[in-house]
Design a protein around this motif. Structure first.
Motif, PDB file in Angstrom:
ATOM      1  N   VAL A  24      51.411  50.639   5.139  1.00 24.68           N
ATOM      2  CA  VAL A  24      52.581  51.523   5.162  1.00 24.68           C
ATOM      3  C   VAL A  24      53.877  50.702   5.148  1.00 24.68           C
ATOM      4  N   VAL A  25      53.931  49.645   5.955  1.00 21.78           N
ATOM      5  CA  VAL A  25      55.122  48.800   5.989  1.00 21.78           C
ATOM      6  C   VAL A  25      55.331  48.131   4.637  1.00 21.78           C
ATOM      7  N   GLU A  26      54.251  47.618   4.047  1.00 24.72           N
ATOM      8  CA  GLU A  26      54.364  46.971   2.739  1.00 24.72           C
ATOM      9  C   GLU A  26      54.828  47.956   1.680  1.00 24.72           C
ATOM     10  N   THR A  27      54.318  49.166   1.722  1.00 27.55           N
ATOM     11  CA  THR A  27      54.734  50.183   0.765  1.00 27.55           C
ATOM     12  C   THR A  27      56.219  50.479   0.902  1.00 27.55           C
ATOM     13  N   ALA A  28      56.688  50.614   2.129  1.00 24.35           N
ATOM     14  CA  ALA A  28      58.107  50.902   2.353  1.00 24.35           C
ATOM     15  C   ALA A  28      58.980  49.742   1.883  1.00 24.35           C
ATOM     16  N   VAL A  29      58.615  48.519   2.249  1.00 22.76           N
ATOM     17  CA  VAL A  29      59.397  47.345   1.859  1.00 22.76           C
ATOM     18  C   VAL A  29      59.411  47.208   0.338  1.00 22.76           C
ATOM     19  N   THR A  30      58.251  47.322  -0.282  1.00 21.47           N
ATOM     20  CA  THR A  30      58.145  47.174  -1.730  1.00 21.47           C
ATOM     21  C   THR A  30      58.927  48.258  -2.455  1.00 21.47           C
TER      22      THR A  30
END
Length: 119
Positions: A24-30
């Motif tokens: 989820v964090v990676e999706t948001a950052v990306t």
């Protein structure tokens, strides 16, 4: 009353939660950074739109940057589709790609920011 439900050990549950939070964090950052790349590509295009093609300092590379951003955004969806697969090998590979992609996106964004600030 016997239950056929098998509970996972607490360590597996925490690892699963960590993997989900990482995704989820990676999706948001990306998504945020790739959207920034798209906006940068649009700004570069608009800046070069009215310039004479022979003018010095003509910004270029906006099309490549836009395609890169679209590819990165599409890869987020592919990774989430791979996370749905229950095979441990595919799931582990998808989790590895998540961490690798987040690192790559942050590195490319850092390079772009340094290049922008450098002029």
């Amino acid at each position: 009353m016997s239950s056929t439900h098998v509970q996972r050990p607490a360590a597996d549950a925490r690892r699963g939660t960590f993997r989900l939070v990482l995704a989820v964090v990676e999706t948001a950052v990306t998504a945020v950074l790739a959207t920034g790349w798209l906006l940068l590509a649009a700004a570069m295009y608009m800046e070069s739109y009215d310039l004479d093609p022979s003018a010095p300092g003509q910004p270029d590379g906006h099309a490549q940057l836009a395609w890169l951003a679209v590819g990165v955004l599409a890869s987020v969806g592919v990774t989430w589709l791979l996370r749905v697969v229950r095979k441990p090998g595919v799931r582990a590979a998808a989790d590895g790609l998540i961490a690798l992609r987040m690192l790559a996106v942050v590195v490319v964004t850092t390079i772009l920011a340094a290049d922008l600030l450098d002029g």
